[in-house]
Scaffold this active site. Structure first.
Site, PDB file in Angstrom:
ATOM      1  N   HIS A   7      -7.516   0.859  -6.215  1.00 14.81           N
ATOM      2  CA  HIS A   7      -7.749   0.137  -4.946  1.00 14.81           C
ATOM      3  C   HIS A   7      -8.545  -1.135  -5.281  1.00 14.81           C
ATOM      4  O   HIS A   7      -9.722  -1.254  -4.937  1.00 14.81           O
ATOM      5  CB  HIS A   7      -8.513   1.047  -3.987  1.00 14.81           C
ATOM      6  N   CYS A  22     -16.026   3.309   1.027  1.00 13.64           N
ATOM      7  CA  CYS A  22     -14.913   2.403   1.339  1.00 13.64           C
ATOM      8  C   CYS A  22     -14.441   2.557   2.785  1.00 13.64           C
ATOM      9  O   CYS A  22     -13.834   1.650   3.333  1.00 13.64           O
ATOM     10  CB  CYS A  22     -13.765   2.640   0.369  1.00 13.64           C
ATOM     11  N   ARG A  70     -14.082  -6.914   3.055  1.00 18.82           N
ATOM     12  CA  ARG A  70     -12.675  -6.716   2.694  1.00 18.82           C
ATOM     13  C   ARG A  70     -11.878  -7.968   3.050  1.00 18.82           C
ATOM     14  O   ARG A  70     -11.036  -8.426   2.287  1.00 18.82           O
ATOM     15  CB  ARG A  70     -12.073  -5.517   3.443  1.00 18.82           C
ATOM     16  N   ARG A 110       0.872  -1.189   0.000  1.00 17.98           N
ATOM     17  CA  ARG A 110       0.000   0.000   0.000  1.00 17.98           C
ATOM     18  C   ARG A 110       0.899   1.226   0.000  1.00 17.98           C
ATOM     19  O   ARG A 110       1.810   1.332   0.828  1.00 17.98           O
ATOM     20  CB  ARG A 110      -0.896   0.052   1.234  1.00 17.98           C
ATOM     21  N   GLN A 134     -10.552  -3.343  -2.676  1.00 15.96           N
ATOM     22  CA  GLN A 134     -11.779  -2.692  -2.191  1.00 15.96           C
ATOM     23  C   GLN A 134     -12.955  -3.010  -3.105  1.00 15.96           C
ATOM     24  O   GLN A 134     -14.064  -3.278  -2.658  1.00 15.96           O
ATOM     25  CB  GLN A 134     -11.563  -1.172  -2.123  1.00 15.96           C
ATOM     26  N   ASP A 141     -16.485   8.769  -1.261  1.00 20.89           N
ATOM     27  CA  ASP A 141     -15.188   8.547  -0.605  1.00 20.89           C
ATOM     28  C   ASP A 141     -14.766   9.895  -0.028  1.00 20.89           C
ATOM     29  O   ASP A 141     -15.362  10.929  -0.358  1.00 20.89           O
ATOM     30  CB  ASP A 141     -14.193   8.053  -1.684  1.00 20.89           C
TER      31      ASP A 141
HETATM   32  N1  NVA Z   1      -9.290   7.689  -1.646  1.00 23.45           N
HETATM   33  C1  NVA Z   1      -8.971   7.239  -0.311  1.00 23.45           C
HETATM   34  C2  NVA Z   1      -9.346   5.803  -0.145  1.00 23.45           C
HETATM   35  C3  NVA Z   1      -9.149   5.264   1.240  1.00 23.45           C
HETATM   36  C4  NVA Z   1      -9.527   3.821   1.371  1.00 23.45           C
HETATM   37  C5  NVA Z   1      -7.499   7.457  -0.048  1.00 23.45           C
HETATM   38  O1  NVA Z   1      -6.682   7.143  -0.930  1.00 23.45           O
HETATM   39  O2  NVA Z   1      -7.149   7.964   1.017  1.00 23.45           O
HETATM   40  N1   CP Z   2     -11.102   1.073   2.819  1.00 19.54           N
HETATM   41  C1   CP Z   2      -9.820   0.976   3.198  1.00 19.54           C
HETATM   42  O1   CP Z   2      -8.912   0.699   2.408  1.00 19.54           O
HETATM   43  O2   CP Z   2      -9.631   1.195   4.527  1.00 19.54           O
HETATM   44  P1   CP Z   2      -8.217   1.327   5.263  1.00 19.54           P
HETATM   45  O3   CP Z   2      -7.583   2.597   4.750  1.00 19.54           O
HETATM   46  O4   CP Z   2      -8.559   1.389   6.729  1.00 19.54           O
HETATM   47  O5   CP Z   2      -7.390   0.133   4.928  1.00 19.54           O
END
Ligand code: NVA
Ligand code: CP
Length: 327
Positions: free
Chosen positions: A133, A270, A315, A106, A136, A229
């Site tokens: 993602h 998400c 998830r 990540r 997700q 989101d």
């Molecule tokens: N768009 C958000 C998704 C988090 C799961 C981010 O990248 O922070």
């Molecule tokens: N939805 C998601 O990816 O959550 P986290 O950032 O907590 O992993």
């Protein structure tokens, strides 16, 4: 279906049949877990979890799912490893694949997870990049299938920043799986035209459609799913909040939006979500901009329309399916 050895970097790399297979496998693993049937088919394997950005759901999903499959995990963050600052991604990949059976990443650019995959000979899984993602979306599609009994034909509306990881991944998933995707947002936040064109081709094959609109009333009418989101994603500078609030406030998910969508529409996110003042960031935004809630109202978030915690649980089951199938 044989996905052994495959990376999971973006849904662009997976066919509709492969995606459907992973969703159905996740449903089976979820049912087995509920019945207490163990599926520790990967006993003795080890996986590396690299998180350059924070996480609750994704990290816990990988750890719990790995444990259920009989595997061990090692968690690496940038502060406690050499990644990036003292060692290149190519070198890190070549070290980790000598010890681990797979690597999750990540972090920032998609090119980083692509490089990990290129330089290692074990499966690499994308746990979120700026661009995509994909895990997700498996959870979201499982949640939709559980709720509506089908994926094909679902009218899916995304409100908010549709140029980033969630908007991109939702559009790809919809296009591949025969759903009707609408990005309902300020046109500054429409997805990249090149990706739209690619998805239009997938949609032609699957029977799906892609619509981009700034009109909330038209865009959300008769939708099955309203999805949003956060307006500012991890890694983006704090200074963009002001502009985002200005541009995206008209696209907040409210009860009026849900009513316009229709009585059967569900709300998805998400997570994490800013729907009240029970977070540090939420309180900070309240102080600076006077908002009590952001991308979704607390009323919608807490309503019976909201399936966000089903998504969060899914998830784990879907990430387990990816590991189960690709190892
Ligand atoms: N768009 C958000 C998704 C988090 C799961 C981010 O990248 O922070
Ligand atoms: N939805 C998601 O990816 O959550 P986290 O950032 O907590 O992993």
């Amino acid at each position: 279906m044989n996905l052994k050895g495959r990376d999971f970097l973006t849904l662009l790399d997976y066919s509709p049949e492969e995606i459907e297979y992973l969703i159905d496998l996740a449903a089976r693993l979820k049912a087995e877990k509920r019945k207490g049937i163990s599926h520790d088919i990967h006993k003795g394997k080890n996986i590396a979890l690299i998180f350059e950005k924070t996480s609750t759901r994704t990290r816990c999903s990988f750890e719990v799912a790995a444990h259920d499959l009989g595997m061990n995990t090692t968690y690496l963050d940038p502060k406690s490893s050499q990644i990036g600052r003292k060692e290149s991604i190519a070198d890190t990949a070549r070290v980790l694949c000598r010890m681990f059976d797979a690597i999750e990443y990540r972090g920032y650019g998609q090119e980083i997870v692509e490089a990990l995959a290129k330089y290692s000979d074990v499966p690499v899984w994308n746990g979120l990049t700026n661009e995509y993602h994909p895990t997700q979306l498996l959870a979201d599609m499982l949640t939709i299938k559980e709720h509506f009994g089908r994926i094909k034909g679902i009218r899916f509306v995304y409100m908010g920043d549709a140029r980033y990881n969630m908007g991109n991944s939702i559009m790809i998933a919809c296009a591949k799986m025969g759903m009707h995707f609408t990005a309902c947002t300020n046109k500054k936040y429409f997805p990249d035209q090149k990706l739209v064109d690619k998805c239009m081709k997938y949609a032609d094959e699957s029977g799906g459609t892609i619509t981009l609109t700034e009109d909330v009333f038209e865009g959300t009418k008769n939708a099955d799913v309203i999805y949003t989101d956060v307006w500012v994603s991890m890694g983006e500078p704090e200074k963009v909040w002001e502009e985002r609030i200005h541009d995206l406030l008209p696209y907040r998910v409210t009860m009026d939006v849900m009513k316009n969508a229709g009585s059967k529409a569900i709300f998805m996110h998400c997570l994490p979500a800013f729907h009240d003042l029970n977070t540090e960031v939420g309180r900070d935004i309240k102080k600076k901009f006077g908002l009590d809630e952001m991308e979704v109202t607390d009323e919608v978030f807490e309503s019976t329309r909201s399936v966000v915690f089903n998504e969060a649980e899914n998830r784990m089951h879907t990430i387990k399916a990816v590991m189960y199938a690709t190892l």
